[in-house]
Write a protein that holds these residues in place. Structure first.
Motif, PDB file in Angstrom:
ATOM      1  N   LEU A 166       0.844  -1.199   0.000  1.00 22.47           N
ATOM      2  CA  LEU A 166       0.000   0.000   0.000  1.00 22.47           C
ATOM      3  C   LEU A 166       0.880   1.251   0.000  1.00 22.47           C
ATOM      4  O   LEU A 166       0.614   2.209  -0.736  1.00 22.47           O
ATOM      5  CB  LEU A 166      -0.929   0.014   1.219  1.00 22.47           C
ATOM      6  N   VAL A 167       1.933   1.219   0.793  1.00 21.09           N
ATOM      7  CA  VAL A 167       2.842   2.369   0.851  1.00 21.09           C
ATOM      8  C   VAL A 167       3.476   2.596  -0.526  1.00 21.09           C
ATOM      9  O   VAL A 167       3.523   3.728  -1.024  1.00 21.09           O
ATOM     10  CB  VAL A 167       3.932   2.144   1.926  1.00 21.09           C
ATOM     11  N   ILE A 168       3.922   1.510  -1.152  1.00 16.41           N
ATOM     12  CA  ILE A 168       4.548   1.640  -2.479  1.00 16.41           C
ATOM     13  C   ILE A 168       3.547   2.227  -3.486  1.00 16.41           C
ATOM     14  O   ILE A 168       3.864   3.138  -4.254  1.00 16.41           O
ATOM     15  CB  ILE A 168       5.052   0.270  -2.974  1.00 16.41           C
ATOM     16  N   ILE A 169       2.330   1.706  -3.462  1.00 15.78           N
ATOM     17  CA  ILE A 169       1.306   2.192  -4.401  1.00 15.78           C
ATOM     18  C   ILE A 169       1.033   3.680  -4.167  1.00 15.78           C
ATOM     19  O   ILE A 169       0.934   4.467  -5.115  1.00 15.78           O
ATOM     20  CB  ILE A 169       0.001   1.372  -4.257  1.00 15.78           C
ATOM     21  N   ALA A 170       0.940   4.046  -2.886  1.00 17.71           N
ATOM     22  CA  ALA A 170       0.640   5.449  -2.569  1.00 17.71           C
ATOM     23  C   ALA A 170       1.744   6.365  -3.085  1.00 17.71           C
ATOM     24  O   ALA A 170       1.477   7.406  -3.698  1.00 17.71           O
ATOM     25  CB  ALA A 170       0.457   5.620  -1.058  1.00 17.71           C
ATOM     26  N   ILE A 171       2.989   5.961  -2.865  1.00 16.73           N
ATOM     27  CA  ILE A 171       4.107   6.801  -3.314  1.00 16.73           C
ATOM     28  C   ILE A 171       4.140   6.865  -4.848  1.00 16.73           C
ATOM     29  O   ILE A 171       4.285   7.934  -5.444  1.00 16.73           O
ATOM     30  CB  ILE A 171       5.446   6.267  -2.757  1.00 16.73           C
ATOM     31  N   ALA A 172       3.963   5.700  -5.475  1.00 18.06           N
ATOM     32  CA  ALA A 172       4.010   5.654  -6.939  1.00 18.06           C
ATOM     33  C   ALA A 172       2.919   6.542  -7.541  1.00 18.06           C
ATOM     34  O   ALA A 172       3.154   7.286  -8.502  1.00 18.06           O
ATOM     35  CB  ALA A 172       3.854   4.213  -7.422  1.00 18.06           C
ATOM     36  N   LEU A 173       1.722   6.478  -6.955  1.00 19.89           N
ATOM     37  CA  LEU A 173       0.622   7.285  -7.499  1.00 19.89           C
ATOM     38  C   LEU A 173       0.859   8.775  -7.277  1.00 19.89           C
ATOM     39  O   LEU A 173       0.567   9.594  -8.152  1.00 19.89           O
ATOM     40  CB  LEU A 173      -0.711   6.877  -6.864  1.00 19.89           C
ATOM     41  N   ALA A 174       1.386   9.108  -6.095  1.00 21.61           N
ATOM     42  CA  ALA A 174       1.669  10.531  -5.822  1.00 21.61           C
ATOM     43  C   ALA A 174       2.657  11.052  -6.854  1.00 21.61           C
ATOM     44  O   ALA A 174       2.478  12.150  -7.396  1.00 21.61           O
ATOM     45  CB  ALA A 174       2.209  10.697  -4.407  1.00 21.61           C
ATOM     46  N   LEU A 175       3.687  10.264  -7.138  1.00 18.39           N
ATOM     47  CA  LEU A 175       4.660  10.693  -8.151  1.00 18.39           C
ATOM     48  C   LEU A 175       4.002  10.779  -9.521  1.00 18.39           C
ATOM     49  O   LEU A 175       4.192  11.735 -10.271  1.00 18.39           O
ATOM     50  CB  LEU A 175       5.843   9.718  -8.200  1.00 18.39           C
ATOM     51  N   PHE A 176       3.213   9.764  -9.853  1.00 22.14           N
ATOM     52  CA  PHE A 176       2.581   9.731 -11.172  1.00 22.14           C
ATOM     53  C   PHE A 176       1.674  10.939 -11.388  1.00 22.14           C
ATOM     54  O   PHE A 176       1.768  11.626 -12.412  1.00 22.14           O
ATOM     55  CB  PHE A 176       1.782   8.437 -11.330  1.00 22.14           C
ATOM     56  N   PHE A 177       0.815  11.230 -10.408  1.00 30.72           N
ATOM     57  CA  PHE A 177      -0.171  12.294 -10.609  1.00 30.72           C
ATOM     58  C   PHE A 177       0.425  13.698 -10.469  1.00 30.72           C
ATOM     59  O   PHE A 177      -0.130  14.653 -10.983  1.00 30.72           O
ATOM     60  CB  PHE A 177      -1.344  12.142  -9.649  1.00 30.72           C
ATOM     61  N   ASN A 178       1.550  13.804  -9.753  1.00 31.42           N
ATOM     62  CA  ASN A 178       2.105  15.141  -9.533  1.00 31.42           C
ATOM     63  C   ASN A 178       3.335  15.448 -10.359  1.00 31.42           C
ATOM     64  O   ASN A 178       3.692  16.607 -10.529  1.00 31.42           O
ATOM     65  CB  ASN A 178       2.429  15.336  -8.050  1.00 31.42           C
ATOM     66  N   ARG A 179       4.008  14.414 -10.872  1.00 30.86           N
ATOM     67  CA  ARG A 179       5.275  14.654 -11.539  1.00 30.86           C
ATOM     68  C   ARG A 179       5.275  14.323 -13.025  1.00 30.86           C
ATOM     69  O   ARG A 179       6.130  14.795 -13.748  1.00 30.86           O
ATOM     70  CB  ARG A 179       6.396  13.836 -10.861  1.00 30.86           C
ATOM     71  N   THR A 180       4.356  13.478 -13.481  1.00 23.88           N
ATOM     72  CA  THR A 180       4.413  13.095 -14.897  1.00 23.88           C
ATOM     73  C   THR A 180       3.314  13.803 -15.683  1.00 23.88           C
ATOM     74  O   THR A 180       2.255  14.118 -15.145  1.00 23.88           O
ATOM     75  CB  THR A 180       4.244  11.570 -15.085  1.00 23.88           C
ATOM     76  N   ILE A 181       3.578  14.043 -16.949  1.00 18.52           N
ATOM     77  CA  ILE A 181       2.607  14.771 -17.767  1.00 18.52           C
ATOM     78  C   ILE A 181       1.349  13.918 -17.983  1.00 18.52           C
ATOM     79  O   ILE A 181       0.233  14.433 -18.027  1.00 18.52           O
ATOM     80  CB  ILE A 181       3.233  15.208 -19.117  1.00 18.52           C
TER      81      ILE A 181
END
Ligand SMILES: Nc1ncnc2c1ncn2[C@@H]1O[C@H](COP(=O)(O)OP(=O)(O)OP(=O)(O)O)[C@@H](O)[C@H]1O
Ligand SMILES: [Mg+2]
Lengths: 300, 245
Positions: free
Chosen positions: A154-169
Motif C-alpha cells: 500500500l505504501v509503495i502504491i501510494a508513493i508511486a501514485l503521488a509521483l505519477f499524478f504530480n510529476r508526470t505529464i
C-alpha cells in the motif's frame, strides 16, 4: 498481567485491522482513479482483486513460476482485463450516461465472476506467503510477515501514485480530465485514452491487492462483490475521489472491522462496512477529506 | 502552402446546434492570415457555439470548416489543437484544482508527448515574459487566482500549443475596465507577433477597435460584416451594440 494480555490483544487487533484496511484502501484507490476521470463507479473493481488472487494461484502454484515473475505476469494479465473492460463494456455504450456506464460495470463484474467460476470452480485457493509462514515476534507481538507485505505494498502504491499524478505529464493529464473535460480536450488530451489508462491502472492495483491478500485470506471466485462494497465504503468514508481519503477510509474501516469483530460480534463483521457507509452518507456525504469545494471544481 | 495564400480559416454554410436547437444557421466566413477578426453579437446569438464548432467541442455540426487547407469539421478537438488552432473558451476554463505551472505545462501537452523539450521551454519563457504575474503565482492553485489572472492563464495555456490561429471567447467577460485594456493590448501584441486572432465579444467597441474585419451575429445568422473601422461608424451598430445614436 491481565492488562498486559489486554493491551497485547489490542495491538494484535490493530495490526490485523491495518492489514485488512490496506486492502480496502487499495480497492478504494482503484475506485477513485476511475471515478476521477469518468465519474463512473466501477463496480467490477472487486473482481480485479479476485482475479489477482486466482491468476496468481494459477501462474505461481499451478505453473510453478517464481514469485516475482508470477507477480508481474499476474498484474499484467489483470491490467489487460481492465483495458478490455473499458474497450468492451464501457466504450461501446451508445448513450454513455454515468448510470448506464455503472450498470455496464455491474454486468461486466457478473461476466468476470462467471468466467472465474468456470475456470477455477467454487473452491477457495491458497497461495504461499511471500516470505514463508514463520511468524515474526516483535516484543511479544506475533505477526504474520504477509501482513507487512500488504501494508508495504500500500505504501509503495501510494508513493508511486503521488509521483505519477504530480510529476508526470500523463498523470497531470488524467487530473486535467477530471478537473475540466472540455479544457483537457482543448489542450490536446485524448480523454478516451485517459479513461483507458485509468481502467488499466485501477486493474493493476486491484491485482496487487488480490495477490497480497490471498496468502492471508484465501481466494475464491465469489469474493469480488464484498471486496468492492468494502472498498467503496472506504472511498466514501475518506471522500470519493481523494487518494489520502482512500487510505484513511480503508484503514479506519479495517480497524472498525477488526475491533468490532474482536470485542462486539464477530458474526457481523461484514455489516460494519455497510453501517459505516450509511452513517457517512447520512452525516457527511462528502466524507472525511472530500470537500464541497473540490466537488464544485469537478465538472465532466 | 495555401493557394488562397492569405486565408487561414474558411467556413462555408456551417450549421451547429444542440440536438433540436439550431444555434448556427448556415454561416460562411473567412479569417485572413495574420489579421484580427471579430464576431460581435448579443447574448445567445451563437458566438460560443460557433467557436466550439470550429475547435471540435461541438460535434453536432454540418457544412465545411477549412483550416490551413484541411477540412477539420469532423476532427475531434484533441486533434485540431495539434494542427495549430487553439481555443480559449468562454468563462476561462482553466484547470481550477491544479497549479498555475501545471496549467501552463498542460498547454504544451502535445509537445510533451512528442518530446519537444526545447519548444516547451521556449513557450514557458514567452508566456511568463508576457504575463510576469503568472510566474509569480506559479505554485498557486489556479482556481484561487483573480478573474483577470485566470484569463491571462487561459490565454497563456493556449499559447503553449503555439497556435497559428487563436480563438478567444469573450476574454473581457467580468473584468474591470483596466484589466480589459491590458488583455486587449496583449491580444494586439500577440497579433503583431504573427498569431491570427478570431475574437468573440459582447464588448463591441473594444473588439471593433482592435479588429481588422468584423461580423455581426444575430440568432445564428450573420447580419452584417465589413472592415471594423467601418462598422464602428455604422449607425445600426452604434444603436444596437455601442450604446450611442
Ligand atoms: N449546451 C447547450 N445545450 C442546448 N442549447 C444550448 C447549449 N449551449 C448553448 N445553447 C443555446 O444555443 C444558443 C446559442 O448559444 P451560445 O452560447 O452560442 O450564445 P453566445 O452568443 O455565446 O451567448 P453569450 O454572449 O451569452 O455567451 C442559445 O440559444 C443557447 O440557449
Ligand atoms: Mg458565449
Amino acid at each position: 498481567m491481565e492488562s498486559f494480555a489486554f493491551s497485547h490483544q489490542l495491538l494484535q487487533f490493530m495490526v490485523t485491522g491495518l492489514t485488512v484496511g490496506a486492502i480496502y484502501a487499495m480497492v478504494a484507490i482503484g475506485f477513485n482513479i476511475i471515478y476521477n476521470v469518468t465519474e463512473v463507479l466501477n463496480l467490477a473493481q472487486g473482481e480485479f482483486v479476485m482475479l489477482g488472487g486466482l491468476v496468481m494461484v494459477f501462474i505461481h502454484v499451478s505453473l510453478g513460476l517464481p514469485l516475482v515473475i508470477a507477480f508481474a505476469a499476474t498484474v499484467l494479465v489483470v491490467t489487460v482485463v481492465g483495458v478490455l473492460l473499458d474497450r468492451l463494456a464501457i466504450r461501446p455504450v451508445r448513450q454513455p450516461t454515468v448510470m448506464a456506464l455503472i450498470i455496464a460495470t455491474v454486468a461486466a463484474s457478473m461476466i468476470i465472476k462467471g468466467g472465474a467460476m468456470l475456470i477455477w470452480g467454487k473452491n477457495p485457493y491458497d497461495l504461499p506467503a511471500f516470505s514463508g509462514r514463520e511468524p515474526i515476534v516483535v516484543g511479544g507481538l506475533v505477526l504474520q510477515s504477509q501482513y507487512l507485505w500488504v501494508i508495504g505494498f500500500l505504501v509503495i502504491i501510494a508513493i508511486a501514485l503521488a509521483l505519477f499524478f504530480n510529476r508526470t505529464i500523463l498523470g497531470k493529464a488524467m487530473r486535467a480530465c477530471a478537473d475540466n473535460g472540455d479544457a483537457a480536450r482543448l489542450v490536446g488530451i485524448n480523454v478516451r485514452q485517459m479513461v483507458l489508462l485509468a481502467f488499466g491502472v485501477s486493474a493493476a492495483i486491484g491485482a496487487v491487492a488480490g495477490i497480497t491478500l490471498t496468502p492471508i485470506a484465501l481466494m475464491d471466485y465469489d469474493r469480488g462483490a464484498m471486496l468492492a462494497i468494502k472498498g467503496f465504503a472506504a472511498a466514501i468514508l475518506g471522500g470519493l475521489g481523494s487518494f489520502p481519503g482512500a487510505i484513511l477510509g480503508g484503514v479506519i474501516l479495517g480497524l472498525i472491522e477488526s475491533f468490532g469483530a474482536g470485542f462486539l460480534m464477530s458474526g457481523y463483521k461484514d455489516a460494519y462496512a455497510l453501517i459505516v457507509l450509511l452513517l457517512v452518507l447520512f452525516v457527511r456525504p462528502s466524507g472525511i477529506l472530500g470537500s464541497m469545494a473540490v466537488a464544485r471544481f469537478k465538472r465532466f | 502552402m495555401s493557394t488562397e495564400g492569405s486565408t487561414i480559416l474558411k467556413i462555408e454554410q456551417l450549421n451547429a446546434g444542440y440536438g433540436a436547437i439550431a444555434a448556427i444557421k448556415g454561416i460562411s466566413l473567412q479569417v485572413p492570415k495574420g489579421k484580427v477578426v471579430s464576431i460581435i453579437g448579443a447574448n445567445g446569438a451563437g458566438k460560443s457555439t460557433l467557436l466550439k464548432a470550429i475547435s471540435g467541442l461541438n460535434a453536432d455540426v454540418s457544412g465545411r470548416i477549412v483550416f490551413k487547407d484541411q477540412d477539420i469539421l469532423r476532427l475531434p478537438a484533441d486533434r485540431i489543437v495539434g494542427l495549430g488552432l487553439s481555443h480559449v473558451a468562454e468563462g476561462r476554463q482553466i484547470f481550477a484544482s491544479m497549479t498555475v505551472a501545471d496549467n501552463i505545462e498542460l498547454g504544451a501537452y502535445l509537445f510533451h508527448r512528442r518530446r519537444k523539450r526545447q519548444v516547451i521551454a521556449d513557450g514557458k519563457e514567452t508566456v511568463y515574459g508576457m504575463f510576469p504575474i503568472l510566474a509569480k503565482r506559479a505554485t498557486q492553485i489556479a482556481g484561487t487566482l483573480s478573474g483577470g489572472e485566470q484569463q491571462m492563464l487561459a490565454i497563456a495555456r493556449a499559447l503553449m500549443a503555439r497556435p497559428a490561429l487563436l480563438l478567444l471567447d469573450e476574454p473581457s467577460m467580468g473584468l474591470a475596465p483596466l484589466i480589459v485594456r491590458d488583455i486587449f493590448r496583449t491580444i494586439k501584441q500577440l497579433n503583431s507577433t504573427g498569431t491570427t486572432i478570431l475574437l468573440v465579444e459582447q464588448n463591441a467597441r473594444a473588439a471593433l477597435q482592435i479588429a481588422d474585419y468584423a461580423y455581426v451575429l444575430e440568432t445564428g445568422c450573420i447580419v452584417l460584416q465589413g472592415p471594423a473601422r467601418q462598422l464602428l461608424d455604422d449607425p445600426k451598430i452604434k444603436a444596437a451594440y455601442l450604446g450611442v445614436g
